[in-house]
Write a protein that holds these residues in place. Structure first.
Motif, PDB file in Angstrom:
ATOM      1  N   ARG A 262     112.802 153.878  42.957  1.00  0.00           N
ATOM      2  CA  ARG A 262     112.970 153.531  44.303  1.00  0.00           C
ATOM      3  C   ARG A 262     114.261 152.554  44.433  1.00  0.00           C
ATOM      4  O   ARG A 262     114.636 151.807  43.820  1.00  0.00           O
ATOM      5  N   ILE A 263     115.165 152.850  45.358  1.00  0.00           N
ATOM      6  CA  ILE A 263     116.455 152.349  45.213  1.00  0.00           C
ATOM      7  C   ILE A 263     116.401 151.011  46.548  1.00  0.00           C
ATOM      8  O   ILE A 263     116.141 151.618  47.656  1.00  0.00           O
ATOM      9  N   LEU A 264     116.449 150.086  45.996  1.00  0.00           N
ATOM     10  CA  LEU A 264     116.379 148.769  47.156  1.00  0.00           C
ATOM     11  C   LEU A 264     117.776 148.420  47.314  1.00  0.00           C
ATOM     12  O   LEU A 264     118.506 148.010  46.390  1.00  0.00           O
ATOM     13  N   GLY A 265     117.915 147.869  48.578  1.00  0.00           N
ATOM     14  CA  GLY A 265     119.215 147.642  48.928  1.00  0.00           C
ATOM     15  C   GLY A 265     119.959 148.514  49.638  1.00  0.00           C
ATOM     16  O   GLY A 265     121.242 148.493  50.034  1.00  0.00           O
ATOM     17  N   ILE A 266     119.652 149.881  49.705  1.00  0.00           N
ATOM     18  CA  ILE A 266     120.480 150.840  49.977  1.00  0.00           C
ATOM     19  C   ILE A 266     120.731 150.943  51.634  1.00  0.00           C
ATOM     20  O   ILE A 266     121.545 151.365  52.221  1.00  0.00           O
ATOM     21  N   GLN A 267     119.511 150.527  52.026  1.00  0.00           N
ATOM     22  CA  GLN A 267     119.529 150.394  53.740  1.00  0.00           C
ATOM     23  C   GLN A 267     120.173 149.345  54.265  1.00  0.00           C
ATOM     24  O   GLN A 267     120.084 147.911  53.877  1.00  0.00           O
ATOM     25  N   ASP A 268     120.502 149.185  55.675  1.00  0.00           N
ATOM     26  CA  ASP A 268     121.003 147.977  56.197  1.00  0.00           C
ATOM     27  C   ASP A 268     119.839 147.405  56.849  1.00  0.00           C
ATOM     28  O   ASP A 268     119.064 148.049  57.730  1.00  0.00           O
ATOM     29  N   VAL A 269     119.903 145.934  56.547  1.00  0.00           N
ATOM     30  CA  VAL A 269     118.653 145.315  56.820  1.00  0.00           C
ATOM     31  C   VAL A 269     119.329 144.253  58.161  1.00  0.00           C
ATOM     32  O   VAL A 269     118.597 143.123  58.349  1.00  0.00           O
ATOM     33  N   GLY A 270     120.395 144.340  58.429  1.00  0.00           N
ATOM     34  CA  GLY A 270     121.052 143.483  59.337  1.00  0.00           C
ATOM     35  C   GLY A 270     120.810 143.943  60.921  1.00  0.00           C
ATOM     36  O   GLY A 270     121.694 143.444  61.738  1.00  0.00           O
ATOM     37  N   PHE A 271     119.504 144.494  61.023  1.00  0.00           N
ATOM     38  CA  PHE A 271     119.207 144.873  62.212  1.00  0.00           C
ATOM     39  C   PHE A 271     118.970 143.535  63.107  1.00  0.00           C
ATOM     40  O   PHE A 271     118.401 142.673  62.762  1.00  0.00           O
ATOM     41  N   LYS A 272     119.499 143.805  64.549  1.00  0.00           N
ATOM     42  CA  LYS A 272     119.073 143.157  65.472  1.00  0.00           C
ATOM     43  C   LYS A 272     117.617 143.506  66.163  1.00  0.00           C
ATOM     44  O   LYS A 272     117.431 145.013  65.926  1.00  0.00           O
ATOM     45  N   ILE A 273     116.799 142.829  66.829  1.00  0.00           N
ATOM     46  CA  ILE A 273     115.664 143.526  67.276  1.00  0.00           C
ATOM     47  C   ILE A 273     115.669 144.620  68.353  1.00  0.00           C
ATOM     48  O   ILE A 273     115.270 145.616  67.977  1.00  0.00           O
ATOM     49  N   GLU A 274     116.662 144.578  69.059  1.00  0.00           N
ATOM     50  CA  GLU A 274     117.142 145.531  69.977  1.00  0.00           C
ATOM     51  C   GLU A 274     117.445 146.813  69.430  1.00  0.00           C
ATOM     52  O   GLU A 274     117.528 147.826  70.194  1.00  0.00           O
ATOM     53  N   GLU A 275     117.835 147.111  68.302  1.00  0.00           N
ATOM     54  CA  GLU A 275     118.282 148.072  67.806  1.00  0.00           C
ATOM     55  C   GLU A 275     117.496 148.728  66.918  1.00  0.00           C
ATOM     56  O   GLU A 275     117.621 149.924  66.542  1.00  0.00           O
ATOM     57  N   LEU A 276     116.167 148.069  66.851  1.00  0.00           N
ATOM     58  CA  LEU A 276     115.127 148.659  65.855  1.00  0.00           C
ATOM     59  C   LEU A 276     114.435 150.113  66.702  1.00  0.00           C
ATOM     60  O   LEU A 276     113.837 151.041  66.215  1.00  0.00           O
ATOM     61  N   GLY A 277     114.605 149.998  68.004  1.00  0.00           N
ATOM     62  CA  GLY A 277     114.003 151.266  68.843  1.00  0.00           C
ATOM     63  C   GLY A 277     113.014 150.595  69.519  1.00  0.00           C
ATOM     64  O   GLY A 277     112.364 151.454  70.799  1.00  0.00           O
ATOM     65  N   LEU A 278     112.773 149.397  69.812  1.00  0.00           N
ATOM     66  CA  LEU A 278     111.726 148.797  70.906  1.00  0.00           C
ATOM     67  C   LEU A 278     112.506 148.729  72.094  1.00  0.00           C
ATOM     68  O   LEU A 278     113.622 148.520  72.461  1.00  0.00           O
TER      69      LEU A 278
END
Length: 506
Positions: A262-278
């Motif tokens: 499992r590769i940890l840190g590969i994805q961007d976690v700097g999301f803003k709440i409005e970018e999640l899909g809500l």
């Protein structure tokens, strides 16, 4: 006064005699085998090995390759080996070549080899440490080379284990894979990458490379090399200026050991709440509930549905100079600035329940617990929410409302659940079609009717605007999406706040 038992003394002498006879027989057999292989034979028993000679090869690497150095003079290095065909020997020879050694091989017996291994414990000097941070290159050319490996024939068999591992990891990082699967089958070793939640075939390698790759990965991740049982480890790689952690799981299978990284840190976690899909009312509800000074907010869904990413987006939103945030994770997947992140340590007896009690003594304003899985954690989290803390956590349920019976099943009292909970969210992840190769698409009549039926069920209260004209797209695949047709994912959410009426129902 104690007297020696003559029967015990006689038994010990007989045991020693048989042991000596077995040793002599083993050495004779090894000498015969050496003659058949065309190798010189050497008896390591009692041979004093210099510390500096042993230090040329780390103990774990010597044990994996079944060979250790016992004599060194200038560029000459003599090594005692158990099996010249050991796949791990290739990597060890590659390392020694870099040191410009002229290596001579001597066949040794298993017993004398094991006795010689014990001499590593006498080394007082620091032996060269195995580097647990591997440099890998992530690029389209690396991915193309990985896919072309089956055509390299004999050249592939001559590649070192470290080069093969670097190619596989580099290819996975290039396409933003979250997991690497090495699966030995009847005729080959299948390498697959999980991209946006779906496993994709990367390359099929000869099964003969399986042991070589497994030994290298085990060596990097600190797993036992001579044990074929379920094991877990981890190591780091550096790619594109980023340090990525790889969690390694080894599991025995019918055709060899299967490994998943499992590769940890590969994805961007700097999301803003409005970018999640809500969207719409759900988004407004989340912002409103996050403003509250206390309460428990739970995200639910199966493994891999993006719950942790959602919680990180909430933490990014809440992370302000005036608050103290502490997380409890197993393990810490992504580093967040300004937040104290605590890993679970099962070896030290610290689980979620004990860890949560400890961090509550650190006077936090906001606590994030990686997962609620037992009564003690659930009860402690609920009490923390009732005593002025904001608690964020996850549960494994199928929908948002299912979190309530799940907490009841864990043993938390309804009179505690109602006032403690502020919001429940359920989520799934959908793949997004690649925007670089998307094309207009005309749906069939059945598809169009199904879409219209689903859209008609969206409540006007949700504040979601349904377009009057529906436009459809599909994507054939291009270089940007690695011919998959999809690139990235977006969340689909179900969310509701726990108001007074809901509290009464609970």
């Amino acid at each position: 006064m104690l007297f020696n038992d003559p029967r015990k003394e006689k038994g010990a002498k007989l045991k020693q005699v048989f042991s000596d006879l077995n040793r002599k027989f083993e050495e004779r057999q090894t000498a015969r085998r050496a003659s058949l292989l065309g190798l010189p034979y050497f008896d390591l028993a009692g041979f004093p090995i210099d510390e500096q000679t042993l230090a040329e090869v780390p103990e774990k690497q010597a044990e994996a390759a079944g060979g250790l150095p016992f004599f060194k003079e200038g560029p000459l290095l003599r090594r005692g080996i158990l099996d010249p065909a050991n796949p791990a020997m290739k990597q060890l020879l590659s390392d020694l070549d870099k040191k410009k050694f002229q290596v001579e091989f001597f066949l040794v017996s298993q017993t004398s080899f094991q006795n010689a291994l014990q001499q590593y414990r006498k080394i007082l000097t620091v032996t060269p440490a195995i580097k647990h941070e591997v440099q890998v290159e992530a690029s389209e050319s690396i991915l193309e080379r990985l896919r072309g490996l089956p055509q390299e024939g004999e050249k592939l068999q001559e590649m070192s284990a470290s080069e093969l591992v670097s190619l596989i990891i580099g290819g996975a990082v290039t396409i933003s894979s979250s997991d690497i699967h090495l699966e030995p089958e009847k005729n080959d070793l299948k390498v697959r990458f999980r991209v946006d939640g779906v496993l994709q075939d990367a390359v099929a390698l000869p099964l003969s490379l399986n042991h070589l790759l497994m030994s290298r990965i085990k060596l990097l991740s600190g797993l036992k090399l001579n044990v074929s049982s379920p094991q877990d480890g981890r190591f780091s790689v550096k790619a594109d200026g980023r340090v990525l952690d790889l969690r390694v799981s080894a599991l025995p299978a019918s055709h060899g050991e299967s490994i998943v990284m499992r590769i940890l840190g590969i994805q961007d976690v700097g999301f803003k709440i409005e970018e999640l899909g809500l969207r719409g009312r759900a988004l407004d509800t989340v912002y409103r509930e996050l403003k509250k000074p206390n309460g428990m907010l739970l995200t639910t869904g199966p493994t891999g549905s993006g719950k942790t990413t959602t919680l990180y987006a909430f933490l990014n939103h809440l992370n302000k100079p005036g608050v103290k945030i502490i997380t409890l994770e197993d393990p810490v997947e992504y580093q967040l600035e300004g937040i104290i992140q605590t890993p679970i340590d099962h070896s030290a007896g610290m689980d979620f329940a004990k860890g949560l009690r400890s961090i509550l003594r650190q006077d936090p304003d906001i606590v994030m617990v990686g997962e609620i899985r037992d009564f003690e954690t659930a009860e402690t989290a609920a009490q923390a929410a009732l005593t002025g803390h904001v608690v964020l956590s996850t549960l494994h349920t199928n929908d948002a409302a299912g979190a309530i019976p799940r907490l009841l099943d864990l043993g938390v009292k309804p009179v505690t659940i109602g006032p403690a909970l502020t919001m429940l969210i359920a989520q799934r992840l959908l793949r997004k079609i690649c925007r670089h190769c998307k094309e207009l698409y005309k749906p069939t009549h059945e598809e169009l009717q199904r879409v219209k039926l689903i859209l008609s069920q969206i409540s006007p209260k949700s504040a979601i605007r349904v377009p009057s004209e529906l436009v459809f797209y599909h994507s054939k695949g291009c270089q940007k999406c690695h011919d998959l047709g999809y690139r990235g994912r977006i969340g689909v959410f179900e969310a509701f706040a726990i108001d007074d009426k809901m509290q009464e129902l609970i």
